[in-house]
Enzyme design. Structure first.
Site, PDB file in Angstrom:
ATOM      1  N   GLU A 138       0.876  -1.163   0.000  1.00  0.00           N
ATOM      2  CA  GLU A 138       0.000   0.000   0.000  1.00  0.00           C
ATOM      3  C   GLU A 138       0.920   1.223   0.000  1.00  0.00           C
ATOM      4  OE1 GLU A 138      -2.235   0.777   3.580  1.00  0.00           O
ATOM      5  OE2 GLU A 138      -3.513   2.248   2.568  1.00  0.00           O
ATOM      6  N   ARG A 192       6.228 -12.954   8.804  1.00  0.00           N
ATOM      7  CA  ARG A 192       6.932 -11.719   8.495  1.00  0.00           C
ATOM      8  C   ARG A 192       8.271 -11.714   9.219  1.00  0.00           C
ATOM      9  NH1 ARG A 192       2.732  -7.841  10.336  1.00  0.00           N
ATOM     10  NH2 ARG A 192       3.696  -6.622   8.692  1.00  0.00           N
ATOM     11  N   LYS A 235       5.345  -0.009  11.319  1.00  0.00           N
ATOM     12  CA  LYS A 235       5.235   1.276  10.650  1.00  0.00           C
ATOM     13  C   LYS A 235       5.002   2.389  11.670  1.00  0.00           C
ATOM     14  CE  LYS A 235       3.482   0.850   6.497  1.00  0.00           C
ATOM     15  NZ  LYS A 235       2.498   0.621   5.420  1.00  0.00           N
TER      16      LYS A 235
END
Length: 563
Positions: free
Chosen positions: A38, A264, A274
């Site tokens: 994104e 991940r 983030k």
RNA sequence: UGGGGCGUCGGCAAGUGGUAAGCCACCGGGUUUUGGUUCCGGUAUUCCUAGGUUCGAAUCCUAGCGCCUCAGCCA
């Protein structure tokens, strides 16, 4: 990809196995993957793992990998991020050719799919407020309740949906929901929202839409539209897989991708979320997203990491479903390994102490030949000016050395790399007792660094005082002092910030370094790997960043002995 | 306390019924004009636990235990 890349470490992992199997059984003639970020932030090393996996699998099996920007939420996305993402993927060494896509490319098709779902009575327009929807959803242990709008006539939903698109309703007034199962133990199946009204300027479609599809609806359909065969994503989407499959099974789509989840990447001594990365930037704890201490791709690039090191690292850590934290030493190893093979050796003194060679002619200057890489002749060589006054590293001298210290000390002879053997005759101190200068003699017969069979236990790096250039050197170290900065629930991760993660010093470097171009990497012999700063390097004011130090066995010995 | 997933060396991670790969880290030693590189050697009688099946199990069965994940009109 560089020829230094090692492929001997390639190991099987479950995704590679699945792909091989699908190719072997003929389920697919060729494979298609995609990297779907994104565009709402900067890419970090966790994304690098995904990029290497997706592009790597495509390359390994002669398939394709699309770069797709998942831009279904205009309030968070912008073109600055899409540009940085493209730059990062390219820098990592991957090429998406003409397969750059955007979820927003499919808005019209997605809209039609939603209408189709409504026509099939598999979706409806719901006028419950966000709070009501939440309340109706139930909990982990109790089933949800059906929306009162759930069974309204198909025609009514269709009409409302068209008017949603036409902009007749204000934001939040209503949404369209898939009609699945409000009592499903899997909460993602409890009539998930697939379209919401959101009057926001979209970075690509501008103001043509005021309704936007949700991730679960848009992602699987985008994959299907692009003919993706293996849709690789991280573990937290495992719960969404039944929903992913539900959509592509209901609708008449061109292909049926398979979603496969993997763990991940987590790394010791770093934070990856983030939110936390943003905190570091916004609170000024680092200089920006490309601060060389950041685990962002932009940061690692500025730090001097090589794409090959990141690719090798990604291959070595493997791909699995188990949550795990990789030791950052593994990353550092991959980095040193690539740098060792690809980087020129030069000399620079970080913390100087002056050496005067008393038996060397006052104004003489010699040009000494020095290879750029002792194990790789093809890298060529340069000449080094040698003169009566030099600088050596402060750490390379000890007045009262412990047993295992091999370097210079009073009366001891050592070699100056590619130059001469010198012997320390006298230590000059200031009033405070600090050593300011070393008076030495040299052996004229040892030019180039060899004397008739005489052995010496140490070789030191040096620079000629009057020829050295001064440069700003930024000594970077790990950003955190603890392996798990996010591991303490009581303490904020910023309390573990390493106060010594950056030390800026002025160093003396051999003159050849003045012509280094931004992003040129070198090894300062016996110290570490450095890169000319991408932004601040100029020949007038050279700036070098320490990428990573050399393995330092002496430091370990001396600290172990308490020396 | 519902559903989904995962538990193999200090850290990653192969292995999927035939008797524990590899990498990092660590510890020895050789070579070396970088205490770098490189090279040799060492490092899980054991696979979350407990039972069971089998000539044989990390792999199959049963029961536990632990960890991750899901209740955005984020992705």
């Amino acid at each position: 990809m560089s020829h230094h890349e090692s492929h001997d470490t390639e190991v099987s992992h479950f995704i590679r196995d699945i792909i091989k199997e699908d190719l072997a059984t003929g389920k697919h003639k060729s494979i298609a993957t995609r990297f779907p970020p994104e565009p709402n932030g900067y890419l970090h090393i966790g994304h690098a793992k995904s990029i290497c996996l997706n592009f790597g699998m495509a390359k390994e099996f002669s398939g394709t990998c699309n770069l797709r920007l998942d831009d279904t939420n205009p309030t968070k996305e912008n073109t600055e991020y899409v540009e940085s993402i493209k730059g990062d993927v390219r820098w990592l060494g991957f090429d998406w050719g003409d397969r750059l896509f955007f979820a927003s490319d499919y808005f019209e098709k997605l809209y039609n799919y939603a209408e189709e779902l409504i026509r099939m009575d598999k979706a409806y327009v719901c006028e419950l407020s966000a709070e009501e929807i939440r309340a109706f959803r139930g909990t982990l242990t109790e089933p949800g309740k059906e929306s009162p709008y759930r069974n309204r006539p198909t025609e009514e939903s269709l009409d409302l949906f068209r008017r949603m698109r036409a902009g007749e309703f204000e934001d939040g007034k209503m949404v369209v929901r898939a009609k699945i199962d409000m009592s499903s133990p899997n909460i993602t199946l409890r009539d998930p929202t697939i379209y919401r009204i959101r009057r926001a300027h979209h970075h690509r479609t501008g103001d043509t839409w005021c309704i936007y599809p949700m991730y679960d609806f848009a992602h699987c359909l985008s994959d299907a539209l692009e003919g993706i065969t293996h849709s690789l994503c991280t573990l937290e989407f495992e719960n969404n897989r039944p929903l992913y499959e539900w959509f592509i099974n209901q609708l008449d789509v061109p292909s049926h991708p398979r979603q496969i989840e993997f763990a991940r990447l987590e790394l010791t001594y770093t934070v990856m979320s983030k939110r936390k990365l943003l905190r570091l930037v916004e609170d000024g704890l680092v200089s920006g997203w490309d601060d060389p201490r950041m685990p962002t791709i932009a940061g690692m690039r500025r730090r001097g990491f090589t794409p090959a090191a990141l690719r090798n690292f990604s291959e070595r850590i493997g791909v699995a479903k188990r949550n795990s934290t990789v030791d950052v030493a593994m990353l550092e190893h991959a980095l040193r390994e690539d740098l060792n093979a690809t980087t020129r050796r030069v000399m620079g003194v970080l913390d100087p102490i002056k050496v005067v060679i008393e038996n060397y002619p006052e104004d003489a200057v010699e040009e000494l030949d020095a290879p750029f890489h002792p194990e790789d002749e093809s890298m060529g060589s340069r000449t080094l000016p040698f003169s009566r006054e030099l600088y050596i590293e402060r750490d390379d001298f000890m007045e009262n050395p412990p047993k295992k210290f091999f370097r210079l000390s009073p009366g001891r002879e050592v070699r100056l790399r590619y130059a001469y053997y010198i012997t320390c005759k006298e230590v000059v101190k200031d009033e405070a007792g600090n050593i300011v200068e070393l008076i030495c003699t040299y052996d004229p017969e040892s030019r180039g660094g060899t004397a008739d069979g005489r052995k010496v236990k140490a070789t030191l790096h040096w620079v000629s005082a009057k020829h050295a250039i001064r440069a700003e050197v930024r000594l970077y170290d790990r950003l955190f002092t603890t392996p798990a900065p996010e591991g303490d629930k009581e303490k904020d991760f910023t309390t573990f910030l390493n106060p010594d993660s950056l030390n800026v010093i002025e160093a003396y470097l051999e003159p050849s370094l003045a012509s280094a171009a931004p992003e040129d990497r070198v090894q300062f012999e016996r110290i570490g790997y450095f890169v000319a700063d991408k932004i601040d390097m100029t020949s007038e004011k050279p700036v070098f960043n320490r990428i990573i130090g050399l393995r330092d066995t002496w430091a370990r010995i001396s600290s172990k002995e308490g020396a």
